[in-house]
Design a protein around this motif. Structure first.
Motif, PDB file in Angstrom:
ATOM      1  N   ILE A 398       0.868  -1.178   0.000  1.00  0.00           N
ATOM      2  CA  ILE A 398       0.000   0.000   0.000  1.00  0.00           C
ATOM      3  C   ILE A 398       0.904   1.227   0.000  1.00  0.00           C
ATOM      4  O   ILE A 398       1.776   1.371   0.867  1.00  0.00           O
ATOM      5  CB  ILE A 398      -0.914   0.007   1.242  1.00  0.00           C
ATOM      6  N   CYS A 399       0.721   2.100  -0.971  1.00  0.00           N
ATOM      7  CA  CYS A 399       1.644   3.218  -1.208  1.00  0.00           C
ATOM      8  C   CYS A 399       1.018   4.543  -0.798  1.00  0.00           C
ATOM      9  O   CYS A 399      -0.213   4.714  -0.806  1.00  0.00           O
ATOM     10  CB  CYS A 399       2.060   3.274  -2.680  1.00  0.00           C
ATOM     11  N   ARG A 400       1.892   5.483  -0.497  1.00  0.00           N
ATOM     12  CA  ARG A 400       1.483   6.838  -0.133  1.00  0.00           C
ATOM     13  C   ARG A 400       2.192   7.833  -1.050  1.00  0.00           C
ATOM     14  O   ARG A 400       3.411   7.783  -1.200  1.00  0.00           O
ATOM     15  CB  ARG A 400       1.845   7.122   1.326  1.00  0.00           C
ATOM     16  N   THR A 401       1.437   8.738  -1.640  1.00  0.00           N
ATOM     17  CA  THR A 401       1.998   9.821  -2.465  1.00  0.00           C
ATOM     18  C   THR A 401       1.374  11.134  -2.017  1.00  0.00           C
ATOM     19  O   THR A 401       0.582  11.170  -1.088  1.00  0.00           O
ATOM     20  CB  THR A 401       1.717   9.571  -3.958  1.00  0.00           C
ATOM     21  N   GLY A 402       1.723  12.201  -2.727  1.00  0.00           N
ATOM     22  CA  GLY A 402       1.168  13.505  -2.371  1.00  0.00           C
ATOM     23  C   GLY A 402       1.818  14.062  -1.120  1.00  0.00           C
ATOM     24  O   GLY A 402       3.030  14.022  -0.942  1.00  0.00           O
ATOM     25  N   LYS A 403       1.016  14.550  -0.194  1.00  0.00           N
ATOM     26  CA  LYS A 403       1.512  15.154   1.030  1.00  0.00           C
ATOM     27  C   LYS A 403       2.073  14.073   1.957  1.00  0.00           C
ATOM     28  O   LYS A 403       1.410  13.071   2.229  1.00  0.00           O
ATOM     29  CB  LYS A 403       0.365  15.903   1.715  1.00  0.00           C
ATOM     30  N   THR A 404       3.289  14.271   2.442  1.00  0.00           N
ATOM     31  CA  THR A 404       3.959  13.229   3.227  1.00  0.00           C
ATOM     32  C   THR A 404       4.357  13.673   4.626  1.00  0.00           C
ATOM     33  O   THR A 404       4.972  12.902   5.355  1.00  0.00           O
ATOM     34  CB  THR A 404       5.222  12.761   2.479  1.00  0.00           C
ATOM     35  N   ASP A 405       4.042  14.904   5.032  1.00  0.00           N
ATOM     36  CA  ASP A 405       4.540  15.403   6.314  1.00  0.00           C
ATOM     37  C   ASP A 405       3.539  15.238   7.462  1.00  0.00           C
ATOM     38  O   ASP A 405       3.710  15.824   8.519  1.00  0.00           O
ATOM     39  CB  ASP A 405       4.918  16.881   6.174  1.00  0.00           C
ATOM     40  N   ASN A 406       2.486  14.447   7.263  1.00  0.00           N
ATOM     41  CA  ASN A 406       1.521  14.246   8.330  1.00  0.00           C
ATOM     42  C   ASN A 406       1.285  12.761   8.555  1.00  0.00           C
ATOM     43  O   ASN A 406       1.614  11.921   7.718  1.00  0.00           O
ATOM     44  CB  ASN A 406       0.199  14.933   7.988  1.00  0.00           C
ATOM     45  N   GLU A 407       0.738  12.421   9.720  1.00  0.00           N
ATOM     46  CA  GLU A 407       0.386  11.027  10.024  1.00  0.00           C
ATOM     47  C   GLU A 407      -1.045  10.777   9.582  1.00  0.00           C
ATOM     48  O   GLU A 407      -1.954  11.538   9.916  1.00  0.00           O
ATOM     49  CB  GLU A 407       0.537  10.763  11.518  1.00  0.00           C
ATOM     50  N   VAL A 408      -1.235   9.690   8.822  1.00  0.00           N
ATOM     51  CA  VAL A 408      -2.568   9.383   8.305  1.00  0.00           C
ATOM     52  C   VAL A 408      -2.870   7.908   8.532  1.00  0.00           C
ATOM     53  O   VAL A 408      -1.968   7.063   8.592  1.00  0.00           O
ATOM     54  CB  VAL A 408      -2.679   9.723   6.811  1.00  0.00           C
ATOM     55  N   SER A 409      -4.151   7.630   8.643  1.00  0.00           N
ATOM     56  CA  SER A 409      -4.612   6.249   8.850  1.00  0.00           C
ATOM     57  C   SER A 409      -5.742   5.944   7.891  1.00  0.00           C
ATOM     58  O   SER A 409      -6.574   6.809   7.580  1.00  0.00           O
ATOM     59  CB  SER A 409      -5.092   6.048  10.292  1.00  0.00           C
ATOM     60  N   VAL A 410      -5.771   4.693   7.420  1.00  0.00           N
ATOM     61  CA  VAL A 410      -6.849   4.214   6.562  1.00  0.00           C
ATOM     62  C   VAL A 410      -7.228   2.803   7.010  1.00  0.00           C
ATOM     63  O   VAL A 410      -6.473   2.136   7.727  1.00  0.00           O
ATOM     64  CB  VAL A 410      -6.438   4.195   5.078  1.00  0.00           C
ATOM     65  N   ARG A 411      -8.384   2.355   6.593  1.00  0.00           N
ATOM     66  CA  ARG A 411      -8.834   1.004   6.907  1.00  0.00           C
ATOM     67  C   ARG A 411      -8.762   0.145   5.651  1.00  0.00           C
ATOM     68  O   ARG A 411      -9.137   0.597   4.557  1.00  0.00           O
ATOM     69  CB  ARG A 411     -10.263   1.033   7.441  1.00  0.00           C
ATOM     70  N   VAL A 412      -8.256  -1.092   5.793  1.00  0.00           N
ATOM     71  CA  VAL A 412      -8.192  -2.055   4.699  1.00  0.00           C
ATOM     72  C   VAL A 412      -9.065  -3.242   5.071  1.00  0.00           C
ATOM     73  O   VAL A 412      -8.919  -3.813   6.172  1.00  0.00           O
ATOM     74  CB  VAL A 412      -6.744  -2.513   4.436  1.00  0.00           C
ATOM     75  N   GLU A 413      -9.962  -3.585   4.165  1.00  0.00           N
ATOM     76  CA  GLU A 413     -10.847  -4.721   4.433  1.00  0.00           C
ATOM     77  C   GLU A 413     -11.050  -5.515   3.158  1.00  0.00           C
ATOM     78  O   GLU A 413     -10.872  -5.006   2.045  1.00  0.00           O
ATOM     79  CB  GLU A 413     -12.192  -4.239   4.975  1.00  0.00           C
ATOM     80  N   SER A 414     -11.384  -6.787   3.337  1.00  0.00           N
ATOM     81  CA  SER A 414     -11.588  -7.686   2.202  1.00  0.00           C
ATOM     82  C   SER A 414     -13.070  -7.771   1.863  1.00  0.00           C
ATOM     83  O   SER A 414     -13.937  -7.609   2.719  1.00  0.00           O
ATOM     84  CB  SER A 414     -11.048  -9.083   2.523  1.00  0.00           C
ATOM     85  N   ILE A 415     -13.336  -8.045   0.570  1.00  0.00           N
ATOM     86  CA  ILE A 415     -14.705  -8.154   0.075  1.00  0.00           C
ATOM     87  C   ILE A 415     -14.789  -9.403  -0.792  1.00  0.00           C
ATOM     88  O   ILE A 415     -13.947  -9.622  -1.677  1.00  0.00           O
ATOM     89  CB  ILE A 415     -15.112  -6.917  -0.741  1.00  0.00           C
ATOM     90  N   ASP A 416     -15.769 -10.203  -0.535  1.00  0.00           N
ATOM     91  CA  ASP A 416     -15.930 -11.446  -1.306  1.00  0.00           C
ATOM     92  C   ASP A 416     -16.221 -11.162  -2.763  1.00  0.00           C
ATOM     93  O   ASP A 416     -16.934 -10.206  -3.113  1.00  0.00           O
ATOM     94  CB  ASP A 416     -17.076 -12.289  -0.738  1.00  0.00           C
ATOM     95  N   GLY A 417     -15.650 -12.022  -3.608  1.00  0.00           N
ATOM     96  CA  GLY A 417     -16.054 -12.108  -4.995  1.00  0.00           C
ATOM     97  C   GLY A 417     -16.559 -13.520  -5.229  1.00  0.00           C
ATOM     98  O   GLY A 417     -17.448 -13.994  -4.521  1.00  0.00           O
ATOM     99  N   THR A 418     -15.964 -14.226  -6.218  1.00  0.00           N
ATOM    100  CA  THR A 418     -16.266 -15.660  -6.347  1.00  0.00           C
ATOM    101  C   THR A 418     -15.573 -16.446  -5.248  1.00  0.00           C
ATOM    102  O   THR A 418     -16.001 -17.543  -4.887  1.00  0.00           O
ATOM    103  CB  THR A 418     -15.831 -16.167  -7.726  1.00  0.00           C
ATOM    104  N   ALA A 419     -14.459 -15.886  -4.732  1.00  0.00           N
ATOM    105  CA  ALA A 419     -13.807 -16.466  -3.562  1.00  0.00           C
ATOM    106  C   ALA A 419     -14.466 -15.909  -2.305  1.00  0.00           C
ATOM    107  O   ALA A 419     -14.806 -14.729  -2.246  1.00  0.00           O
ATOM    108  CB  ALA A 419     -12.314 -16.146  -3.571  1.00  0.00           C
ATOM    109  N   THR A 420     -14.649 -16.774  -1.298  1.00  0.00           N
ATOM    110  CA  THR A 420     -15.336 -16.357  -0.077  1.00  0.00           C
ATOM    111  C   THR A 420     -14.411 -16.504   1.116  1.00  0.00           C
ATOM    112  O   THR A 420     -13.549 -17.391   1.150  1.00  0.00           O
ATOM    113  CB  THR A 420     -16.605 -17.197   0.148  1.00  0.00           C
ATOM    114  N   GLU A 421     -14.611 -15.613   2.082  1.00  0.00           N
ATOM    115  CA  GLU A 421     -13.772 -15.641   3.283  1.00  0.00           C
ATOM    116  C   GLU A 421     -14.041 -16.913   4.078  1.00  0.00           C
ATOM    117  O   GLU A 421     -15.127 -17.479   4.024  1.00  0.00           O
ATOM    118  CB  GLU A 421     -14.027 -14.397   4.136  1.00  0.00           C
ATOM    119  N   GLU A 422     -12.999 -17.346   4.803  1.00  0.00           N
ATOM    120  CA  GLU A 422     -12.991 -18.530   5.647  1.00  0.00           C
ATOM    121  C   GLU A 422     -13.018 -19.828   4.848  1.00  0.00           C
ATOM    122  O   GLU A 422     -12.748 -20.889   5.371  1.00  0.00           O
ATOM    123  CB  GLU A 422     -14.165 -18.527   6.644  1.00  0.00           C
ATOM    124  N   GLN A 423     -13.326 -19.767   3.536  1.00  0.00           N
ATOM    125  CA  GLN A 423     -13.240 -20.953   2.682  1.00  0.00           C
ATOM    126  C   GLN A 423     -12.044 -20.859   1.737  1.00  0.00           C
ATOM    127  O   GLN A 423     -11.346 -21.838   1.517  1.00  0.00           O
ATOM    128  CB  GLN A 423     -14.520 -21.124   1.862  1.00  0.00           C
TER     129      GLN A 423
END
Length: 850
Positions: A398-423
């Motif tokens: 996961i890359c960061r560009t643009g402004k770099t002089d501050n601390e930032v947080s984001v959330r990453v989550e998975s989403i099912d497609g034909t593949a499903t979680e836990e299987q």
């Protein structure tokens, strides 16, 4: 009837004035007023109504002066064509040069336009008094001169933004008018006090009148540098043939920084250059672009003081503005330039489309727009990747560009497609925090390996902003905020090739995005080089070519090559170039499509688009003309607030429009300037101004009488301020918008001189001739007028000295206007103090305190 109430003259009996008017106070002071009997009205009501009428008539005379100046603009805007040699033998360079000199126009018609009320007031007063001198006219001229020189100059000095300056460019012309401004009032002192005290002789009035053409001639000679050393910069705003070379696109004489329209004229090349710039602002329609072009075109033209005065009056009265009014949307886009990348069918769009079309996946909308100059931009390194089912765990960048002089947080989550979680994979829901300066983070993804055969499956990783509003500040999602992960059954590095054999892009696209795909395996990191090959499209002319390297990290399956396309905004045939892949490394092989053609197609019907833009721009510029060509245009403007531009009308515009609606309707019947070259409008407007001025004189005189003010005090306060207020706003606008100070304060001294030469010289000459025929003397009491003139002359010299000192002192910015905050506010305070001293001492003298 008592005998004392009757006066006998030549065997005729007359009633005394006191007997006629009785308690009807001040009823005999007006030439035209009162129209009706006010005998039963209270003193307070009469005083209030006369003051309100005086102020309302000031608005009326300002509006008719607007039309009067439209006629002057029509007269002085006449040009003649001059042909010059050019590089094209059959097409000579054609330039237009104004017939009227700037100095001559400013000191004759334009000075008359701005000073007509004061001049006509003096003439009407003398004629109304049986060719005897009054106090109102001469005092108004001196009081108006004091307000112009002291207050308007102070406002202009302080109106300039901090650290900016404005210098007088035509310093020789200013020197001539400044000297004459002092000489004019010294000459008045000589007439009133020294030569023939309390009397004006014919030769004195003639000399006063002759000083006017002398001023005009000397100012013209100074403007043309026909006497003395030439100026370092050309003072003329017109074209000097010796300094202008045909084909020169940026002569400093006409163009300001980033000027698109040479000499303020709309041409194809200038419009093309402007459209190129406007295309950087997303979402603008042709109509929006035409308004912006018209605004830029108006800015590039040289404007007279008259233009600013007309603009000031229309702003005061809710009329049609002299500059195109930008809507809120255009203002915001002008302040904040947003660059938008136009993408083809690249990997990012494919992922978003897959998410939006997949029946089991949520709709994520369109690709987000990126503003790296404001925020930290967070996105995945690639839009998709493929992994072996037995890979176990692997990292996604996961890359960061643009402004770099501050601390930032984001959330990453998975989403099912034909593949499903836990299987098929382990679900992910994590918060990723980038420390200041940290450019990349890795997130671990785990694939579940089962022993059953199944086709390739995919699921998605999504980056989203935090719910906490504070943590959303300074961060935004990039273009690749959704990543597709495909679970494969092989472990080959794969082959790399282009997705298609050819791509079609528009010339205006900005960047052509060419997808490079990795097939038949995605194991390990591989690289492949690329280069452009010129064909009918040439690098440096049609596109920015070159070569580079595409890097696929472990499991990544698609990357993009971005090639800037150059939009020359000229109609031409379709052209193309090629992009070639070579030297694949890391075990990968080149696929079948290792070369692709990129065809640049011209935007649809370019000539029609440009022609439409020129028509729209011309329409906007034409709507901003100072004068109207037809009665219909005048009446339409009079009926509509802001000249019909309701979208940009403010609440004050509506209020002032309805307040002055009656004046606008009446004055819309004045012949438009298009008839007889503007001269018919000139004389009709002058007559209307004269009538209004007579009413203003009566209103001021009666109001002053009602409240106990003498005419000379009323003149230097109420009347002088009312007639000079439009000039104040006009000069302030000119000071802020112009590059030089000439239109702001450079014309004040000339206007003050013309007021004396015409406003006193002409009526005094007429009255002196009349008294000579009657074998009587034309008496002009020195008294308060002589004291007022002498006081003003001394203070005038001080004010001019302040401007000249500011011009040479570094602490003042070496300019007449602006400079460091402390210096400009001190200068402004001193100038306003001079006006207050003048008004105070002149008033005290009138009431016998000196």
């Amino acid at each position: 009837m008592a005998v004392e109430s009757v006066i006998t003259y030549n065997n005729e009996s007359y009633l005394r004035a006191e007997e006629v008017y009785g308690g009807y106070r001040c009823a005999n002071r007006g030439l035209l007023l009162p129209f009706i009997s006010e005998y039963t009205w209270t003193f307070e009501v009469r005083a209030f109504l006369y003051l309100a009428g005086l102020l309302y008539c000031f608005l009326g005379v300002a509006i008719i002066a607007d039309i009067f100046m439209g006629a002057i603009e029509k007269i002085t805007s006449k040009t003649r064509k001059i042909y010059l040699t050019s590089e094209k033998e059959d097409e000579p360079e054609v330039i237009e040069v104004r017939i009227w000199s700037d100095a001559v126009a400013n000191l004759t018609l334009m000075a008359l336009g701005s000073s007509a009320p004061e001049i006509l007031l003096s003439i009407i007063e003398i004629m109304g008094n049986g060719f005897n001198s009054g106090e109102l006219g001469p005092s108004t001229i001196v009081g108006s001169a004091a307000f112009n020189l002291f207050v308007i100059t102070a406002v202009c000095v302080m109106a300039i933004p901090n650290t900016e300056t404005r210098r007088i460019k035509d310093i020789k012309v200013f020197a001539v008018t400044a000297v004459f401004a002092v000489v004019a009032y010294l000459w008045l002192l000589i007439i009133l006090v020294a030569n023939s005290k309390d009397e004006v002789e014919i030769w004195e009035a003639v000399v006063t009148l002759l000083l006017f053409p002398m001023l005009v001639i000397l100012a013209w000679l100074a403007e043309k540098n026909l006497c003395g050393v030439p100026n370092k910069t050309d003072t003329s705003k017109q074209i000097e043939l010796g300094s202008f070379q045909p084909g020169d696109e940026t002569p400093d004489k006409f163009l300001k920084e980033r000027q698109y329209f040479k000499d303020g004229h709309l041409d194809r090349d200038g419009l093309v250059a402007f459209i190129k710039e406007v295309k950087n602002y997303p979402g603008l329609t042709d109509e929006d672009a035409a308004v912006l072009a018209a605004s830029k075109l108006v800015e590039s033209q040289s404007h007279s003081r008259m233009w600013y005065r007309v603009g000031a009056v229309r702003s005061m009265t809710g009329g049609r503005k002299t500059q195109p009014q930008l809507s809120y949307k255009l203002k915001e886009r002008s302040k904040d330039r947003k660059k938008t990348l136009i993408m083809l069918e690249d990997g990012t769009n494919q992922v978003y489309n897959a998410m939006n079309e997949h029946p089991d996946a949520p709709t994520v909308g369109e690709v987000p727009k990126v503003m790296p100059h404001r925020n930290a931009v967070i996105d995945f390194h690639a839009a998709s990747c493929a992994v072996m089912e037995n890979i176990g765990k692997f990292n996604v960048a996961i890359c960061r560009t643009g402004k770099t002089d501050n601390e930032v947080s984001v959330r990453v989550e998975s989403i099912d497609g034909t593949a499903t979680e836990e299987q098929d994979y382990i679900a992910i829901n994590k918060v990723i925090t980038f420390a200041p300066g940290e450019m990349e983070k890795q997130i671990e993804v785990e694939i579940i390996n089962d022993n059953q055969w199944e086709p390739d499956e995919e699921f998605f990783l999504k980056i989203s902003l935090m719910l906490d509003s504070e943590k959303r500040q300074g961060v935004q999602l990039g273009r690749i905020s959704i990543m597709e992960i495909t679970i494969l059954n092989d472990d080959e590095p794969g082959v790399v090739m282009f997705q298609k054999r050819g791509f079609l892009v528009k010339e205006s696209i900005g960047n052509a995005v060419i997808p490079v795909i990795r097939k038949n395996g995605a194991d390990g990191e591989i690289t492949v080089k690329w280069r452009t090959i010129d064909k009918s499209a040439l690098s440096g002319r049609d596109f920015e070519g070159g070569e580079g390297k595409v890097v696929f990290k472990h499991t990544e399956t698609i990357q993009n090559i971005e090639i800037p396309i150059m939009d020359d905004m000229t109609p031409e045939k379709d052209e193309h170039f090629e992009v070639e892949l070579f030297d694949a490394e890391g075990g990968a092989k080149l696929g079948q499509i290792n070369r692709t053609a990129v065809t640049i197609t011209n935007d649809d019907d370019f000539n029609n688009v440009l022609s439409n833009m020129m028509i729209l721009t011309n329409a906007n510029v034409h709507a901003m003309q100072v004068h109207h060509e037809t009665y219909l245009g005048q009446i339409k403007d009079a009926l509509n607030v802001n000249g019909g531009d309701v979208e940009n009308a403010t609440g004050m515009d509506y209020f002032m429009h309805f307040l002055t609606f009656g004046w606008k309707i009446i004055f819309s019947l004045v012949p438009p300037p298009s008839i007889f070259g503007g001269w018919l409008c000139f004389f009709v407007s002058l007559g209307v101004i004269g009538l209004l001025t007579a009413i203003i004189g009566d209103l001021a005189s009666i109001f002053g009488c009602l409240v106990g003010l003498k005419d000379s005090v009323t003149a230097i306060t109420f009347v002088a301020l009312g007639t000079s207020l439009p000039d104040t706003f006009a000069s302030k606008s000119a000071a802020i918008q112009e590059k030089y100070a000439d239109n702001a304060v450079g014309n004040v001294t000339g206007s003050n001189s013309v007021n004396v030469f015409l406003g006193l010289g002409l009526p005094w000459f007429i009255a002196a001739i009349y008294h000579a025929t009657q074998k009587t003397k034309f008496i002009v009491k020195a008294g308060s007028l002589g004291f007022s003139v002498g006081l003003f002359t001394g203070l005038c010299i001080v004010a001019i000295a302040i401007l000249m000192v500011r011009r040479v002192l570094a602490v003042c910015g070496k300019a007449e206007l602006g400079g460091p905050a402390a210096a400009k506010y001190i200068s402004g305070a001193i100038l306003i103090s001079l006006w207050l001293i003048y008004v105070l001492f002149a008033s005290l003298q009138v009431y016998g305190h000196f």
